[in-house]
Design an enzyme around this catalytic site. Sequence first.
Site, PDB file in Angstrom:
ATOM      1  N   ASN A   9     -15.974 -14.425  29.678  1.00  9.53           N
ATOM      2  CA  ASN A   9     -15.963 -14.331  31.136  1.00  9.53           C
ATOM      3  C   ASN A   9     -15.625 -15.722  31.669  1.00  9.53           C
ATOM      4  O   ASN A   9     -16.476 -16.610  31.640  1.00  9.53           O
ATOM      5  CB  ASN A   9     -17.344 -13.857  31.615  1.00  9.53           C
ATOM      6  CG  ASN A   9     -17.460 -13.864  33.134  1.00  9.53           C
ATOM      7  OD1 ASN A   9     -16.481 -14.073  33.839  1.00  9.53           O
ATOM      8  ND2 ASN A   9     -18.673 -13.635  33.631  1.00  9.53           N
ATOM      9  N   LYS A  11     -15.110 -16.619  34.606  1.00  5.23           N
ATOM     10  CA  LYS A  11     -15.673 -16.838  35.951  1.00  5.23           C
ATOM     11  C   LYS A  11     -14.603 -17.440  36.879  1.00  5.23           C
ATOM     12  O   LYS A  11     -13.417 -17.149  36.690  1.00  5.23           O
ATOM     13  CB  LYS A  11     -16.949 -17.684  35.862  1.00  5.23           C
ATOM     14  CG  LYS A  11     -17.963 -17.073  34.875  1.00  5.23           C
ATOM     15  CD  LYS A  11     -19.339 -17.653  34.968  1.00  5.23           C
ATOM     16  CE  LYS A  11     -20.253 -16.969  33.964  1.00  5.23           C
ATOM     17  NZ  LYS A  11     -21.633 -17.434  34.015  1.00  5.23           N
ATOM     18  N   HIS A  95     -22.556  -8.390  37.394  1.00  4.64           N
ATOM     19  CA  HIS A  95     -22.960  -9.694  36.845  1.00  4.64           C
ATOM     20  C   HIS A  95     -24.038 -10.305  37.750  1.00  4.64           C
ATOM     21  O   HIS A  95     -23.995 -10.134  38.977  1.00  4.64           O
ATOM     22  CB  HIS A  95     -21.737 -10.614  36.756  1.00  4.64           C
ATOM     23  CG  HIS A  95     -22.010 -11.852  35.964  1.00  4.64           C
ATOM     24  ND1 HIS A  95     -22.702 -12.912  36.485  1.00  4.64           N
ATOM     25  CD2 HIS A  95     -21.745 -12.164  34.672  1.00  4.64           C
ATOM     26  CE1 HIS A  95     -22.823 -13.846  35.540  1.00  4.64           C
ATOM     27  NE2 HIS A  95     -22.252 -13.406  34.428  1.00  4.64           N
ATOM     28  N   GLU A  97     -24.426 -13.156  38.852  1.00  3.90           N
ATOM     29  CA  GLU A  97     -23.906 -14.024  39.917  1.00  3.90           C
ATOM     30  C   GLU A  97     -23.466 -13.184  41.114  1.00  3.90           C
ATOM     31  O   GLU A  97     -23.588 -13.608  42.266  1.00  3.90           O
ATOM     32  CB  GLU A  97     -22.755 -14.895  39.367  1.00  3.90           C
ATOM     33  CG  GLU A  97     -23.320 -15.988  38.467  1.00  3.90           C
ATOM     34  CD  GLU A  97     -22.403 -16.432  37.343  1.00  3.90           C
ATOM     35  OE1 GLU A  97     -21.203 -16.134  37.371  1.00  3.90           O
ATOM     36  OE2 GLU A  97     -22.920 -17.088  36.419  1.00  3.90           O
ATOM     37  N   GLU A 166     -28.008 -10.071  30.038  1.00  3.75           N
ATOM     38  CA  GLU A 166     -27.849 -11.492  30.350  1.00  3.75           C
ATOM     39  C   GLU A 166     -29.066 -11.972  31.140  1.00  3.75           C
ATOM     40  O   GLU A 166     -29.100 -11.830  32.378  1.00  3.75           O
ATOM     41  CB  GLU A 166     -26.587 -11.712  31.190  1.00  3.75           C
ATOM     42  CG  GLU A 166     -25.306 -11.310  30.500  1.00  3.75           C
ATOM     43  CD  GLU A 166     -24.103 -12.078  31.044  1.00  3.75           C
ATOM     44  OE1 GLU A 166     -23.418 -12.706  30.241  1.00  3.75           O
ATOM     45  OE2 GLU A 166     -23.890 -12.073  32.259  1.00  3.75           O
ATOM     46  N   GLY A 172     -25.722 -20.346  31.876  1.00  2.00           N
ATOM     47  CA  GLY A 172     -25.261 -21.673  32.287  1.00  2.00           C
ATOM     48  C   GLY A 172     -26.321 -22.752  32.202  1.00  2.00           C
ATOM     49  O   GLY A 172     -26.143 -23.840  32.746  1.00  2.00           O
ATOM     50  N   SER A 212     -25.703 -18.678  27.634  1.00  6.42           N
ATOM     51  CA  SER A 212     -25.646 -19.888  26.792  1.00  6.42           C
ATOM     52  C   SER A 212     -25.310 -19.583  25.331  1.00  6.42           C
ATOM     53  O   SER A 212     -25.863 -20.225  24.433  1.00  6.42           O
ATOM     54  CB  SER A 212     -26.950 -20.688  26.916  1.00  6.42           C
ATOM     55  OG  SER A 212     -27.131 -21.140  28.237  1.00  6.42           O
TER      56      SER A 212
HETATM   57  P1  13P Z   1     -22.840 -18.961  29.962  1.00  3.99           P
HETATM   58  O1  13P Z   1     -22.330 -18.573  28.600  1.00  3.99           O
HETATM   59  O2  13P Z   1     -22.055 -20.061  30.598  1.00  3.99           O
HETATM   60  O3  13P Z   1     -24.319 -19.192  29.962  1.00  3.99           O
HETATM   61  O4  13P Z   1     -22.580 -17.692  30.924  1.00  3.99           O
HETATM   62  C1  13P Z   1     -22.967 -16.439  30.495  1.00  3.99           C
HETATM   63  C2  13P Z   1     -22.399 -15.432  31.415  1.00  3.99           C
HETATM   64  O5  13P Z   1     -22.788 -15.349  32.560  1.00  3.99           O
HETATM   65  C3  13P Z   1     -21.328 -14.558  30.907  1.00  3.99           C
HETATM   66  O6  13P Z   1     -21.055 -13.517  31.780  1.00  3.99           O
END
Ligand code: 13P
Length: 252
Positions: A9, A11, A95, A97, A166, A172, A212
């Site tokens: 992803n 982002k 997601h 976010e 997740e 992150g 992560s």
């Molecule tokens: P990270 O791998 O940067 O922690 O992000 C995970 C994520 O949100 C994947 O959709």
Amino acid sequence: MRKPLIAGNWKMNNSIAESLALVERLKVLLKDSSGVEILIAPPFTALAVVRDAIRGSNIKLGAQNIFWKDSGAYTGEVSPLMIRDLGCEYVIIGHSERREYFKESDEVVNKKIGTALRNKLKAIVCVGETLKEREDNRTMQVIESQIKRGLEGISTSELRIVIAYEPVWAIGTGRNATPVQANEVHAYIRRLLSQIFSEDIASGIRILYGGSVKPSNSAELMSEKEIDGALVGGASLDADSFTQIVRSACMV
Ligand code: 13P
């Protein structure tokens, strides 16, 4: 047997030129990877060039979001038909976010899953608890509610879904869930899927871990029975890191 899926992803990262450079490198590094499905989800603006670049390779294309309508007066939104037109096979839905910054509720997630499946897309449905919810021992309750409401009314005849667990506190932050912590939630999700659909159907649905994931922890995570792959954020922006994560899934 569930084939592992490693999904990147990206982002809100990468210009068209950066996307092309990354994907060209991935094509070379990943060309001999087998036994694992590989997916990347670039930003909307790079989907067309990435689609052309991965043609004929073992890398699949996905989008990071869609709207729940096929077309109409919805300024700024992108429909499932549009991303299909761009060659996407998958779409990430719900997601954390999007839940956090765009206030996407389980009802919205449910509508998006329905419209994605109706349009022959495969939906990667994200669920996960916040740190506060985990500390309050409410992880399973939150997951149950997200899964049950998100999948309400979804028919088994069109069930092209992948679940991504997740935990919000792991995204992150550099702090991943331990393989045991993740496996426990994955097993719980599979039990919920058995209740909603059937044991047989649930046993075929892949459950990815995200939060992560890095080359240093992926092999250990992938070795857990209920972890069928990874949804990778930050580490998917680096071709070598993403390749190492894919390799760790090939070895399971
Ligand atoms: P990270 O791998 O940067 O922690 O992000 C995970 C994520 O949100 C994947 O959709």
